[in-house]
Enzyme design. Structure first.
Site, PDB file in Angstrom:
ATOM      1  N   HIS A 103      30.016  39.298  51.942  1.00  0.00           N
ATOM      2  CA  HIS A 103      30.297  40.142  50.798  1.00  0.00           C
ATOM      3  C   HIS A 103      30.928  41.423  51.052  1.00  0.00           C
ATOM      4  O   HIS A 103      30.093  42.203  51.117  1.00  0.00           O
ATOM      5  CB  HIS A 103      29.238  40.084  49.770  1.00  0.00           C
ATOM      6  CG  HIS A 103      28.860  38.860  49.020  1.00  0.00           C
ATOM      7  ND1 HIS A 103      29.523  38.290  48.019  1.00  0.00           N
ATOM      8  CD2 HIS A 103      27.946  37.908  49.316  1.00  0.00           C
ATOM      9  CE1 HIS A 103      28.926  37.130  47.566  1.00  0.00           C
ATOM     10  NE2 HIS A 103      28.218  36.994  48.544  1.00  0.00           N
ATOM     11  N   GLU A 124      32.962  43.018  49.498  1.00  0.00           N
ATOM     12  CA  GLU A 124      33.584  43.740  47.912  1.00  0.00           C
ATOM     13  C   GLU A 124      32.576  44.312  47.383  1.00  0.00           C
ATOM     14  O   GLU A 124      32.806  45.273  46.399  1.00  0.00           O
ATOM     15  CB  GLU A 124      34.071  42.352  47.094  1.00  0.00           C
ATOM     16  CG  GLU A 124      32.845  41.648  46.251  1.00  0.00           C
ATOM     17  CD  GLU A 124      32.115  40.843  47.120  1.00  0.00           C
ATOM     18  OE1 GLU A 124      31.325  39.948  46.161  1.00  0.00           O
ATOM     19  OE2 GLU A 124      32.156  40.750  48.297  1.00  0.00           O
ATOM     20  N   CYS A 134      32.441  34.087  49.836  1.00  0.00           N
ATOM     21  CA  CYS A 134      31.133  33.362  49.799  1.00  0.00           C
ATOM     22  C   CYS A 134      31.500  31.827  49.070  1.00  0.00           C
ATOM     23  O   CYS A 134      32.190  31.142  49.837  1.00  0.00           O
ATOM     24  CB  CYS A 134      30.044  34.257  49.127  1.00  0.00           C
ATOM     25  SG  CYS A 134      28.371  33.755  49.426  1.00  0.00           S
TER      26      CYS A 134
END
Length: 245
Positions: A181, A183, A91
């Site tokens: 994202h 993660e 990001c």
């Protein structure tokens, strides 16, 4: 040697990527750039001694904001790329890498991109080992109002979405950026959706609808995100360990 993690907010941490790195016996050095720089919380290193790789995470700030660490991090990312240090941006981190290497970042032409939405691969991505085993189309979590509008010279876009033409890119051999994202776990997604970020309101997404979609897509999201994290640890960060052995 540790993998350096630049964390820009309390809530946007490395989550599943950190767990994967630790599962593979990697040491992490987390730098909280949003907190004051102290002896126990140093910010940007002055050299690359004992740096095995770099991960630059997300944050609510924008590229170019007047923050004491942002220019220093941008310069450090550029130097890391020049030295072929394995580097991953997520990001904001991806946008910082793009800017550091000569690309441009700007507000999205339309509304911000928030929520669980599909990402699609360009044909060039089919031969990139970091995306091995990743479906050509997959759900990923998005939370951004800016985007990479021009890639750095020589960089290649790997994935895109309907709203954002650069969802991931590769620059050189060991630098990767991901706008989405991958993660997150479900609790972290909930934190995003309930944070009150004005960009989410501008996107038209409600927290309730965002969580509903996240739960529906979460099994596939988790499977592909875990695979991406393992690929990064196995193939990208492994190259640095082999070179230093």
């Amino acid at each position: 040697m540790p993998i350096l993690i630049f964390q820009h907010t309390a809530t946007e941490h490395a989550a599943r990527l950190a767990l994967t790195l630790r599962d593979h016996a990697r040491k992490l050095d987390v730098r909280r750039l949003d907190l004051p720089e102290t002896r126990t919380n140093p910010h940007i290193p002055t050299d690359f001694d004992n740096v095995e790789g770099i991960i630059s995470l997300g944050g609510q700030m924008n590229v170019g904001d007047d923050l004491p660490w942002m220019q220093r991090e941008t310069e450090f990312l550029a130097a890391a790329h020049k030295r072929n240090v394995p580097t991953v941006g997520i990001c904001l981190g991806a946008q910082l890498i793009a800017k550091a290497l000569g690309g441009t970042v700007a507000p999205m032409a339309g509304e911000p991109e928030w929520g669980m939405l599909p990402v699609r691969q360009f044909p060039i991505a089919n031969t990139d080992i970091i995306l091995a085993g990743i479906p050509w189309e997959l759900p990923q979590f998005h939370a951004h109002g800016q985007e990479i509008t021009t890639l750095p010279p020589g960089a290649a876009a790997l994935q895109a979405s309907d709203k954002c033409k650069v969802q991931s890119f590769r620059a050189g051999l060991r630098t990767y950026g991901f706008q989405y994202h991958f993660e997150c776990d479900l609790a972290m997604i909930r934190e995003f959706l309930t944070s009150g970020d004005p960009q989410m309101a501008a996107s038209g997404l409600s927290a309730e609808h965002g969580m509903e979609e996240a739960r529906i897509q979460y099994e596939m999201y988790t499977r592909t995100s875990d695979r991406l994290a393992v690929n990064l640890v196995t193939y990208l960060f492994a190259s640095a360990r082999a070179m230093s052995a």
